[in-house]
Structures are given as C-alpha cells and as structure tokens.
Design a protein around this motif. Structure first.
Motif, PDB file in Angstrom:
ATOM      1  N   LYS A  18       0.954  -1.136  -0.024  1.00 20.31           N
ATOM      2  CA  LYS A  18       0.044  -0.114  -0.127  1.00 20.31           C
ATOM      3  C   LYS A  18       0.958   1.114   0.183  1.00 20.31           C
ATOM      4  N   GLN A  19       0.792   2.121  -0.758  1.00 19.95           N
ATOM      5  CA  GLN A  19       1.621   3.234  -1.208  1.00 19.95           C
ATOM      6  C   GLN A  19       1.531   4.323  -0.207  1.00 19.95           C
ATOM      7  N   LYS A  20       0.190   4.121   0.509  1.00 21.73           N
ATOM      8  CA  LYS A  20      -0.066   5.442   1.262  1.00 21.73           C
ATOM      9  C   LYS A  20       0.769   5.301   2.710  1.00 21.73           C
ATOM     10  N   THR A  21       1.531   4.219   3.105  1.00 22.87           N
ATOM     11  CA  THR A  21       2.332   4.267   4.238  1.00 22.87           C
ATOM     12  C   THR A  21       3.493   3.757   3.870  1.00 22.87           C
ATOM     13  N   LYS A  25       4.682   0.939   1.143  1.00 24.09           N
ATOM     14  CA  LYS A  25       5.563   1.347   0.145  1.00 24.09           C
ATOM     15  C   LYS A  25       6.830   0.494   0.010  1.00 24.09           C
ATOM     16  N   TYR A  26       7.439   0.170   1.021  1.00 24.76           N
ATOM     17  CA  TYR A  26       8.718  -0.351   1.177  1.00 24.76           C
ATOM     18  C   TYR A  26       8.585  -1.813   1.690  1.00 24.76           C
ATOM     19  N   TYR A  27       7.838  -2.199   1.793  1.00 24.97           N
ATOM     20  CA  TYR A  27       7.487  -3.748   2.252  1.00 24.97           C
ATOM     21  C   TYR A  27       8.244  -3.885   3.719  1.00 24.97           C
TER      22      TYR A  27
END
Length: 79
Positions: A18-21, A25-27
């Motif tokens: 999820k790009q919002k967190t 974003k960075y897994y």
C-alpha cells in the motif's frame, strides 16, 4: 514506538504494497531488531536518536545483537 509490537507487525504485514504508508510502500514487515523500554519517554528519545544515525551505525547495532539478520516476528507471539 508502540506498546504492542506483535500487533504493530501484523499491521505492517497487512499494509504491504500500500503506497499510502512507508511500511507498505517499502514492504517493511520483517523485524530484525527491537528494544524494550519501561518509559514511553525513553522509547521516544531512543527512536529519535536512532533516526539520526547513519546507515552504517544502524547496521552495526543490528549485527551486534542479530548477526545473522534473523527475522524476529515469530518470537513476538509469546510476548
């Protein structure tokens, strides 16, 4: 900083991709290092200290206590 590391790691896992967190974003959901504190203030102060360190110093800290970079997520279930 959290008062429930096991729950927090589940949240990181569920947010993967999820790009919002940042964690999503960075897994970021594999735990390789953590510290415990009895005081919230001490925990926040330490977090601020670590964030100011260069990457090399952070790596040295991790390797001092977890030289194989083992994932510690499973160790949290009993905590």
């Amino acid at each position: 900083m959290t008062n429930d590391l096991y729950r927090r790691m589940i949240e990181h896992y569920e947010n993967r991709g999820k790009q919002k967190t940042f964690a999503g974003k960075y897994y970021c959901y594999k735990l390789i290092y953590y510290e415990r504190f009895s005081s919230v203030k001490d925990a926040i102060d330490r977090e601020k200290e670590l964030k100011g360190w260069r990457r090399e110093k952070k790596i040295a800290l991790i390797e001092q206590l977890n030289s194989h970079w083992s994932f510690l997520n499973e160790n949290l279930k009993g905590d």
